[in-house]
Scaffold this motif. Structure first.
Motif, mmCIF file in Angstrom:
data_model
loop_
_atom_site.group_PDB
_atom_site.id
_atom_site.type_symbol
_atom_site.label_atom_id
_atom_site.label_comp_id
_atom_site.label_asym_id
_atom_site.label_seq_id
_atom_site.Cartn_x
_atom_site.Cartn_y
_atom_site.Cartn_z
ATOM 1 N N ALA A 1 -5.384 0.386 -4.853
ATOM 2 C CA ALA A 1 -5.746 -0.935 -4.347
ATOM 3 C C ALA A 1 -6.091 -1.852 -5.516
ATOM 4 C CB ALA A 1 -6.934 -0.810 -3.395
ATOM 5 N N ARG A 2 -6.831 -1.298 -6.516
ATOM 6 C CA ARG A 2 -7.231 -2.134 -7.638
ATOM 7 C C ARG A 2 -6.006 -2.539 -8.466
ATOM 8 N NH1 ARG A 2 -11.325 0.731 -11.119
ATOM 9 N NH2 ARG A 2 -11.658 1.853 -9.190
ATOM 10 N N LEU A 3 -5.058 -1.617 -8.600
ATOM 11 C CA LEU A 3 -3.867 -1.901 -9.388
ATOM 12 C C LEU A 3 -2.996 -2.971 -8.725
ATOM 13 C CD1 LEU A 3 -2.738 1.603 -10.620
ATOM 14 C CD2 LEU A 3 -3.538 -0.300 -12.005
ATOM 15 N N THR A 4 -2.993 -2.986 -7.386
ATOM 16 C CA THR A 4 -2.089 -3.921 -6.715
ATOM 17 C C THR A 4 -2.799 -5.202 -6.309
ATOM 18 O OG1 THR A 4 -2.566 -2.734 -4.686
ATOM 19 C CG2 THR A 4 -0.518 -2.187 -5.808
ATOM 20 N N ARG B 1 0.180 -8.953 -5.535
ATOM 21 C CA ARG B 1 0.255 -9.713 -4.281
ATOM 22 C C ARG B 1 1.551 -10.495 -4.173
ATOM 23 N NH1 ARG B 1 -5.309 -10.446 -5.094
ATOM 24 N NH2 ARG B 1 -4.870 -12.345 -6.249
ATOM 25 N N SER B 2 2.182 -10.789 -5.326
ATOM 26 C CA SER B 2 3.461 -11.490 -5.255
ATOM 27 C C SER B 2 4.552 -10.572 -4.727
ATOM 28 C CB SER B 2 3.848 -12.011 -6.637
ATOM 29 O OG SER B 2 4.307 -10.941 -7.439
ATOM 30 N N MET B 3 4.368 -9.254 -4.910
ATOM 31 C CA MET B 3 5.390 -8.308 -4.438
ATOM 32 C C MET B 3 5.104 -7.860 -3.016
ATOM 33 S SD MET B 3 6.312 -5.942 -7.707
ATOM 34 C CE MET B 3 4.689 -5.575 -8.321
ATOM 35 N N ARG C 1 -1.814 -4.390 12.191
ATOM 36 C CA ARG C 1 -1.231 -5.623 11.664
ATOM 37 C C ARG C 1 -0.524 -5.338 10.339
ATOM 38 N NH1 ARG C 1 -2.680 -9.526 8.196
ATOM 39 N NH2 ARG C 1 -1.781 -11.576 8.598
ATOM 40 N N ASN C 2 -1.190 -4.604 9.477
ATOM 41 C CA ASN C 2 -0.569 -4.268 8.193
ATOM 42 C C ASN C 2 0.651 -3.377 8.373
ATOM 43 O OD1 ASN C 2 -2.196 -5.794 6.649
ATOM 44 N ND2 ASN C 2 -3.547 -4.128 6.002
ATOM 45 N N ARG C 3 0.551 -2.461 9.335
ATOM 46 C CA ARG C 3 1.707 -1.585 9.583
ATOM 47 C C ARG C 3 2.907 -2.401 10.054
ATOM 48 N NH1 ARG C 3 -1.594 2.927 12.978
ATOM 49 N NH2 ARG C 3 -2.086 4.358 11.282
ATOM 50 N N SER C 4 2.654 -3.426 10.870
ATOM 51 C CA SER C 4 3.755 -4.300 11.282
ATOM 52 C C SER C 4 4.312 -5.035 10.075
ATOM 53 C CB SER C 4 3.276 -5.343 12.294
ATOM 54 O OG SER C 4 2.533 -4.742 13.293
ATOM 55 N N LEU C 5 3.397 -5.504 9.214
ATOM 56 C CA LEU C 5 3.837 -6.296 8.063
ATOM 57 C C LEU C 5 4.670 -5.460 7.107
ATOM 58 C CD1 LEU C 5 0.661 -8.443 7.432
ATOM 59 C CD2 LEU C 5 2.923 -9.241 8.118
ATOM 60 N N VAL C 6 4.384 -4.165 7.043
ATOM 61 C CA VAL C 6 5.205 -3.296 6.196
ATOM 62 C C VAL C 6 6.662 -3.414 6.623
ATOM 63 C CG1 VAL C 6 5.717 -0.907 5.609
ATOM 64 C CG2 VAL C 6 3.356 -1.656 5.704
ATOM 65 N N VAL C 7 6.888 -3.387 7.941
ATOM 66 C CA VAL C 7 8.259 -3.455 8.441
ATOM 67 C C VAL C 7 8.818 -4.869 8.296
ATOM 68 C CG1 VAL C 7 9.709 -3.141 10.467
ATOM 69 C CG2 VAL C 7 7.834 -1.559 10.022
ATOM 70 N N PHE C 8 7.994 -5.880 8.675
ATOM 71 C CA PHE C 8 8.464 -7.271 8.605
ATOM 72 C C PHE C 8 8.888 -7.659 7.205
ATOM 73 C CE2 PHE C 8 5.544 -8.617 12.270
ATOM 74 C CZ PHE C 8 6.589 -8.607 13.163
ATOM 75 N N SER C 9 8.043 -7.308 6.245
ATOM 76 C CA SER C 9 8.192 -7.921 4.928
ATOM 77 C C SER C 9 8.934 -7.030 3.950
ATOM 78 C CB SER C 9 6.810 -8.271 4.363
ATOM 79 O OG SER C 9 6.038 -7.103 4.275
#
Lengths: 239, 164, 275
Positions: free
Chosen positions: C13-16, C22-24, C34-42
């Motif tokens: 977490a600290r590395l990213t 955050r740009s990646m 919500r994050n699990r959905s975003l993994v697929v969306f993005s």
């Protein structure tokens, strides 16, 4: 609106299961029906993704083990002056090579494969019945007569058209004809009859296709030797 | 901001005519370009110069071959046979699917190992799936040598008359 | 053990959690839906999947994962194929000598070649079994008919890949199997001889043909395969997931012990109506 809805409500008649009539196929916007379902759902990440990863690892492991044990064949360098006897293609083409034994190249190598691919492609465009009828559901006596006449004619076509009678294909026609016939009297034939009675014509055609490809491939792979003569794998080995 | 596509631009007849003409011209040009691309691609993929083996070559002197013998030249893919009347030269490549046939002196026949076709020593099919006899090639005597040209097929009854 | 996992997570977490990270990846690491959905969306690769799937659809017994297994073999073949290309020259007689070198002079060369060969055999079998499974499920019917057509094309591409790859070792097996194959094409009425000439790049099976088969095998056909596979998987999502048999209440009851809450219902309304 409410008035018209009550006037033209689609109701399910009591005979709808026995004798369905297709009025229309509602496709709508082809929206995923997941919106409308109350089925239990799970998140793609991690549930599906993990399963995909496990599939990848399991399949890789299996293939790695096979590759550590068995070496891929490599024969002598290609020699245009000498044809090995027999010259066999990889197993998945041997059904085709077996056909070449019976028919000239233009039929076995061009027309039949093209027809098979074409048939596979058009399958979904003519078989759209909502409920498939089993073959002998109505008027089983007359259907049986038609069925066997057709099957005998088809098998005769394969027995008489080639350079040799095409026994693998004709045999598969008879096997499928027989299997389907059990469905005419499901009560007499027990589980086999009940299984058979559920199948529609489309299924039988596909069974025949599967059975034929399998039979031709097995014969080509295991039962053919030098000069494409018939051999027995337990007696002469596999060429 | 209105979406420009929703506004619609009124067009007069001249404009419509001009547009349909340009559409026709445009699709015609595209069709010609597509055809040109297809033809050029096929032409590009067909090599014009091939470094293949020489098709005309010497065999040996006719008197060195005894009557009734068949000589196989697998590299050049040709058989030469001497009968009572003279010489014939024909292909060693099976007419079924291009495998190399093999001369079997003990059976006095030519046999294809791929699908079991059999030929006489004159190249006539006697069994198996081969659709045609083995094609004969032009055979001449040039400077005292038999010379075959495998690019020149001749009719099946051609014989180079020769008597010692 | 738990402490190690927690430390690894916080380190990740600290590395990213900085400007570059955050740009990646624009969503957090916490395991929220919500994050699990975003993994697929993005994610460019994952957006081929829907965000949620039906529980029944991902059961092994439903599909035997035959399509997934076919895709896995394709990936394995791409990786091993790439490895083989580093040592292989599509020329006569170097091609054959390179095969021998792979066997005797390259570390794990024979292993990579074995893996490539056996994965190819497995792929043909798996693709065929996948097709049979889909047929018996009736999943070729509307609205999935075009995806079935793509599937048939993928089967053909798989066979073409096998066929072109078969020539590359330039051994006796390869040479004569391909000779027979090109002579079958030659038998096609009217255009046959031209097709054969184009396939071989000459009149006889020679170095020209080897180079042609090499290009088809390594570039053109894999590109077509990957494109079709992408469409194939994406369309599953567009067609509302894989076809499942109508769910009965019985099915739900069987699974109720696993802690899922649901109500009995049908995925697709019954369209059988009487005139």
């Amino acid at each position: 609106m409410s008035e018209s809805a009550s006037t033209f409500a689609a109701v399910k008649g009591e005979d709808s299961q026995r004798d369905p009539v297709r009025l229309l196929v509602v496709q709508g916007e082809a929206r995923p029906p997941v919106d409308a379902t109350t089925e239990p759902m799970v998140m793609t990440v991690p549930h599906l993704l993990l399963r995909e990863l496990i599939t990848l690892l399991a399949a890789s492991l299996a293939l790695v083990l096979i590759s550590l044990i068995f070496n891929a064949p490599l024969e002598e360098i290609a020699n245009p002056e000498k044809t090995p006897n027999p010259a066999k293609a990889p197993w998945y083409f041997l059904g085709l090579q077996e056909l070449l034994h019976y028919y000239p190249p233009v039929i076995a190598g061009v027309i039949i494969p093209t027809l098979v691919i074409f048939a596979l492609i058009i399958v979904p465009y003519f078989d759209v019945n909502l409920k498939r009828k089993s073959l002998f559901e109505a008027n089983s006596g007359r259907t049986m007569a038609y069925w066997w006449t057709a099957m005998i004619l088809v098998s005769l076509l394969f027995l008489l058209s080639g350079k040799h009678p095409v026994w693998p294909i004709a045999g598969c026609v008879w096997a499928v004809a027989l299997l389907a016939s059990f469905g005419a009297a499901p009560k007499t034939w027990g589980a086999l009859g009940r299984w058979s009675a559920k199948k529609s014509l489309a299924y039988w055609v596909f069974y025949w296709f599967l059975l034929t490809t399998t039979a031709l491939t097995i014969i080509g792979t295991l039962f053919r030797g030098p000069g494409w003569s018939l051999t027995l794998p337990w007696r002469d080995g596999i060429y | 901001m209105p979406l420009l596509d929703d506004i619609g631009i009124p067009l007069d007849d001249a404009e419509l005519n001009r547009r349909s003409f340009l559409k026709l011209l445009g699709s015609g040009a595209l069709a010609v370009a597509a055809l040109g691309t297809a033809v050029t691609s096929v032409e590009y993929l067909s090599p014009n110069v091939l470094f293949e083996d020489e098709t005309r070559f010497r065999i040996r002197r006719p008197e060195e071959i005894a009557v009734g013998t068949l000589i196989a030249l697998p590299k050049q893919r040709v058989y030469v046979m001497r009968s009572q009347e003279g010489f014939i030269a024909f292909s060693t490549v099976c007419t079924h699917l291009g495998c190399m046939t093999k001369y079997e002196p003990e059976n006095n026949r030519i046999f294809c190992p791929c699908h079991g076709s059999q030929y006489t020593i004159e190249g006539v099919v006697t069994a198996g799936p081969a659709p045609r006899p083995l094609p004969r090639f032009e055979l001449v005597v040039d400077k005292g040598f038999l010379v075959v040209n495998t690019r020149k097929a001749v009719s099946q009854d051609t014989i180079l008359r020769y008597s010692a | 053990m738990r402490a190690v996992t927690q430390y690894a997570r916080s380190l990740l977490a600290r590395l990213t959690d900085n400007k570059v990270g955050r740009s990646m990846i624009r969503h957090g690491w916490a395991e929220t839906n919500r994050n699990r959905s975003l993994v697929v969306f993005s994610n460019f690769f994952l957006h081929i999947h829907p965000v949620k799937v039906r529980l029944r659809a991902i059961a092994f017994s439903q599909t035997y994962y035959l399509g997934g297994l076919s895709a896995v073999t394709a990936i394995l073949l791409t990786v091993t194929g790439l490895f083989l290309m580093f040592y292989y020259r599509p020329a006569v007689p170097q091609a054959y000598h390179d095969m021998k070198d792979l066997e005797f002079a390259v570390s794990a060369g024979i292993f990579i070649r074995n893996l490539h060969r056996w994965a190819a055999h497995a792929m043909v079998a798996l693709v065929f079994l996948h097709m049979i499974r889909v047929f018996f499920a009736g999943a070729y019917r509307p609205p999935r008919e075009f995806n079935w057509v793509i599937g048939v094309l993928l089967f053909v591409v798989t066979l073409l890949l096998s066929y072109t790859g078969y020539l590359l070792p330039w051994d006796q097996l390869a040479y004569w199997a391909v000779t027979v194959g090109t002579n079958m094409a030659d038998a096609t009425p009217v255009i046959g001889p031209k097709i054969k000439f184009l396939m071989l790049g000459g009149n006889a099976l020679s170095e020209n043909a080897l180079l042609r088969f090499y290009v088809l095998h390594c570039i053109l056909l894999p590109a077509v395969l990957y494109m079709l596979v992408a469409i194939h998987i994406w369309r599953i999502r567009k067609d509302g997931g894989i076809l499942l048999p109508p769910a009965s209440e019985h099915d739900y009851e069987k699974r109720s012990g696993k802690g899922y809450r649901f109500e009995a219902g049908r995925a697709v309304p019954d369209l059988e109506v009487k005139e």
